[in-house]
Design a protein around this motif. Structure first.
Motif, PDB file in Angstrom:
ATOM      1  N   ARG A  59       0.682  -1.374   0.066  1.00 11.86           N
ATOM      2  CA  ARG A  59      -0.007   0.110  -0.098  1.00 11.86           C
ATOM      3  C   ARG A  59       0.647   1.352   0.018  1.00 11.86           C
ATOM      4  NH1 ARG A  59      -5.139  -0.146   3.525  1.00 11.86           N
ATOM      5  NH2 ARG A  59      -4.994   2.126   3.096  1.00 11.86           N
ATOM      6  N   HIS A  60       1.999   1.124   0.817  1.00 13.79           N
ATOM      7  CA  HIS A  60       2.721   2.429   0.754  1.00 13.79           C
ATOM      8  C   HIS A  60       4.260   2.256   0.195  1.00 13.79           C
ATOM      9  CE1 HIS A  60      -0.803   3.965   3.017  1.00 13.79           C
ATOM     10  NE2 HIS A  60      -0.722   2.951   3.719  1.00 13.79           N
ATOM     11  N   GLY A  61       4.480   1.220  -0.113  1.00 10.80           N
ATOM     12  CA  GLY A  61       6.062   1.164  -0.782  1.00 10.80           C
ATOM     13  C   GLY A  61       7.079   0.958   0.273  1.00 10.80           C
ATOM     14  N   ALA A  62       6.729   0.362   1.320  1.00 10.80           N
ATOM     15  CA  ALA A  62       7.892   0.405   2.137  1.00 10.80           C
ATOM     16  C   ALA A  62       8.861  -0.478   1.672  1.00 10.80           C
ATOM     17  CB  ALA A  62       7.204  -0.033   3.678  1.00 10.80           C
ATOM     18  N   LEU A  63      10.248  -0.128   2.021  1.00 15.31           N
ATOM     19  CA  LEU A  63      11.446  -0.776   1.355  1.00 15.31           C
ATOM     20  C   LEU A  63      12.223  -1.108   2.664  1.00 15.31           C
ATOM     21  CD1 LEU A  63      12.766  -1.459  -1.385  1.00 15.31           C
ATOM     22  CD2 LEU A  63      13.786   0.879  -1.099  1.00 15.31           C
ATOM     23  N   VAL A  64      12.772  -2.456   2.312  1.00 15.10           N
ATOM     24  CA  VAL A  64      13.847  -2.818   3.713  1.00 15.10           C
ATOM     25  C   VAL A  64      15.052  -2.359   2.980  1.00 15.10           C
ATOM     26  CG1 VAL A  64      14.833  -4.409   5.113  1.00 15.10           C
ATOM     27  CG2 VAL A  64      12.245  -4.287   4.702  1.00 15.10           C
ATOM     28  N   VAL A  65      15.878  -1.393   3.587  1.00 13.07           N
ATOM     29  CA  VAL A  65      16.954  -0.909   2.799  1.00 13.07           C
ATOM     30  C   VAL A  65      18.115  -1.350   3.138  1.00 13.07           C
ATOM     31  CG1 VAL A  65      18.173   1.406   2.418  1.00 13.07           C
ATOM     32  CG2 VAL A  65      15.791   1.325   2.240  1.00 13.07           C
ATOM     33  N   TYR A  66      19.098  -1.931   2.052  1.00 16.25           N
ATOM     34  CA  TYR A  66      20.501  -2.532   2.805  1.00 16.25           C
ATOM     35  C   TYR A  66      21.740  -1.584   2.153  1.00 16.25           C
ATOM     36  CZ  TYR A  66      19.394  -5.524  -1.393  1.00 16.25           C
ATOM     37  OH  TYR A  66      18.780  -5.863  -2.531  1.00 16.25           O
ATOM     38  N   LEU A  67      21.400  -0.750   0.994  1.00 13.34           N
ATOM     39  CA  LEU A  67      22.506   0.081   0.649  1.00 13.34           C
ATOM     40  C   LEU A  67      21.912   1.625   0.373  1.00 13.34           C
ATOM     41  CD1 LEU A  67      23.573  -1.966  -2.628  1.00 13.34           C
ATOM     42  CD2 LEU A  67      24.472  -2.095  -0.475  1.00 13.34           C
ATOM     43  N   PHE A  68      22.656   2.588   1.097  1.00 15.99           N
ATOM     44  CA  PHE A  68      22.571   3.874   0.841  1.00 15.99           C
ATOM     45  C   PHE A  68      23.575   4.543  -0.076  1.00 15.99           C
ATOM     46  CE2 PHE A  68      23.833   7.905   2.654  1.00 15.99           C
ATOM     47  CZ  PHE A  68      22.563   8.560   2.682  1.00 15.99           C
ATOM     48  N   ASP A  69      23.039   5.152  -0.920  1.00 11.99           N
ATOM     49  CA  ASP A  69      23.973   5.373  -2.123  1.00 11.99           C
ATOM     50  C   ASP A  69      24.946   4.216  -2.568  1.00 11.99           C
ATOM     51  OD1 ASP A  69      22.629   7.927  -2.273  1.00 11.99           O
ATOM     52  OD2 ASP A  69      24.062   8.905  -0.961  1.00 11.99           O
ATOM     53  N   GLY A  70      24.423   3.157  -2.747  1.00 18.11           N
ATOM     54  CA  GLY A  70      25.253   2.107  -3.246  1.00 18.11           C
ATOM     55  C   GLY A  70      25.981   1.298  -2.200  1.00 18.11           C
ATOM     56  N   GLN A  71      25.957   2.024  -0.886  1.00 19.10           N
ATOM     57  CA  GLN A  71      27.272   1.054  -0.185  1.00 19.10           C
ATOM     58  C   GLN A  71      26.209   0.567   1.177  1.00 19.10           C
ATOM     59  OE1 GLN A  71      30.325   1.559  -0.482  1.00 19.10           O
ATOM     60  NE2 GLN A  71      29.936   2.370  -2.265  1.00 19.10           N
ATOM     61  N   PRO A  72      26.739  -0.493   1.803  1.00 26.11           N
ATOM     62  CA  PRO A  72      26.181  -1.036   3.044  1.00 26.11           C
ATOM     63  C   PRO A  72      26.396  -0.007   3.826  1.00 26.11           C
ATOM     64  CG  PRO A  72      27.730  -2.671   2.067  1.00 26.11           C
ATOM     65  CD  PRO A  72      27.974  -1.173   1.241  1.00 26.11           C
ATOM     66  N   MET A  73      25.477  -0.123   4.762  1.00 24.23           N
ATOM     67  CA  MET A  73      25.289   1.006   5.862  1.00 24.23           C
ATOM     68  C   MET A  73      25.830   0.322   7.295  1.00 24.23           C
ATOM     69  SD  MET A  73      21.403   2.331   5.297  1.00 24.23           S
ATOM     70  CE  MET A  73      20.728   0.750   5.339  1.00 24.23           C
ATOM     71  N   LEU A  74      26.674   1.059   8.044  1.00 24.37           N
ATOM     72  CA  LEU A  74      27.184   0.410   9.448  1.00 24.37           C
ATOM     73  C   LEU A  74      26.257   0.928  10.454  1.00 24.37           C
ATOM     74  CD1 LEU A  74      30.848   1.887   8.928  1.00 24.37           C
ATOM     75  CD2 LEU A  74      30.252  -0.593   8.960  1.00 24.37           C
TER      76      LEU A  74
END
Ligand SMILES: Nc1nc2c(c(=O)[nH]1)N[C@H]1C(S)=C(S)[C@@H](COP(=O)(O)O)O[C@H]1N2
Ligand SMILES: [Mo]
Length: 181
Positions: free
Chosen positions: A128-143
């Motif tokens: 319904r709202h496009g929730a995304l489980v994000v693992y890359l921020f600007d292409g990089q893994p997030m610490l």
């Protein structure tokens, strides 16, 4: 008589073969039903999903390393957020694809962050709202110091309805676990 009996046995056998063939075709047509969730690919486990799920790949849950998350459908979202400056690229697995992968049957997800924050969100927030489980921020893994390893992000720039305190609260960073009920 003998021939008739033989004929019955032959029909039974043919029926059994037909049943097996139909079963096989169904397995091919719906691999998600037959195929258990893959095992993590040897990396550090960054997400554990438990509760009302049909597909597990370990003791009592679905365990994901980055490689297994990346093997699920991928979506790239460019958006502003209240916590970052300007537009950034967020790459992750759509929530609806994640819940499909684990065979979630509940309506509510509790999302847990490393900093002891937790919040409930509807399973439907993916569709319904496009929730995304994000693992890359600007292409990089997030610490963890960059809100990693995972961050639930909504398409804030594109969808006005997500620009509210309700959705900001659901935008869990430092996400590491979810339970479904
Ligand atoms: N991991 C984690 N995610 C979180 C929070 C938190 O404390 N920890 N706070 C939530 C809440 S209540 C809101 S409104 C937004 C924004 O938090 P902020 O106002 O502290 O920036 O992030 C959400 N995501
Ligand atoms: Mo908040």
């Amino acid at each position: 008589m003998r021939l008739a009996k033989g004929g019955t046995a032959g029909r039974k056998l043919r029926r059994r073969i037909a049943a097996i063939a139909i079963g096989g075709a169904l397995l091919l047509a719906f691999p998600a039903v037959a195929e258990p969730l893959q095992k993590p690919h040897g990396g550090e486990i960054i997400l554990t999903v438990s509760g009302a799920i049909a597909n597990t790949n370990g003791d009592g849950g679905a365990f994901f390393d980055l490689a297994l998350l990346k093997s699920l459908p991928v979506r790239v979202l460019v958006t502003e957020t209240p916590w970052t400056k300007g537009r950034h690229e967020f790459t992750g697995v759509p929530l609806e694809a994640l819940v499909a992968a684990v065979g979630a049957s509940g309506k509510t997800i509790t999302a847990y962050a490393l900093n002891d924050y937790s919040v409930d969100l509807p399973v439907e927030d993916g569709k319904r709202h496009g929730a995304l489980v994000v693992y890359l921020f600007d292409g990089q893994p997030m610490l963890p110091s960059d809100r990693g390893p995972l961050w639930i992000v909504y398409p804030f720039s594109d969808r006005k309805e997500t620009r509210s305190e309700t959705f900001y609260q659901r935008a869990v960073w430092n996400l590491y676990a979810m339970t479904v009920r």
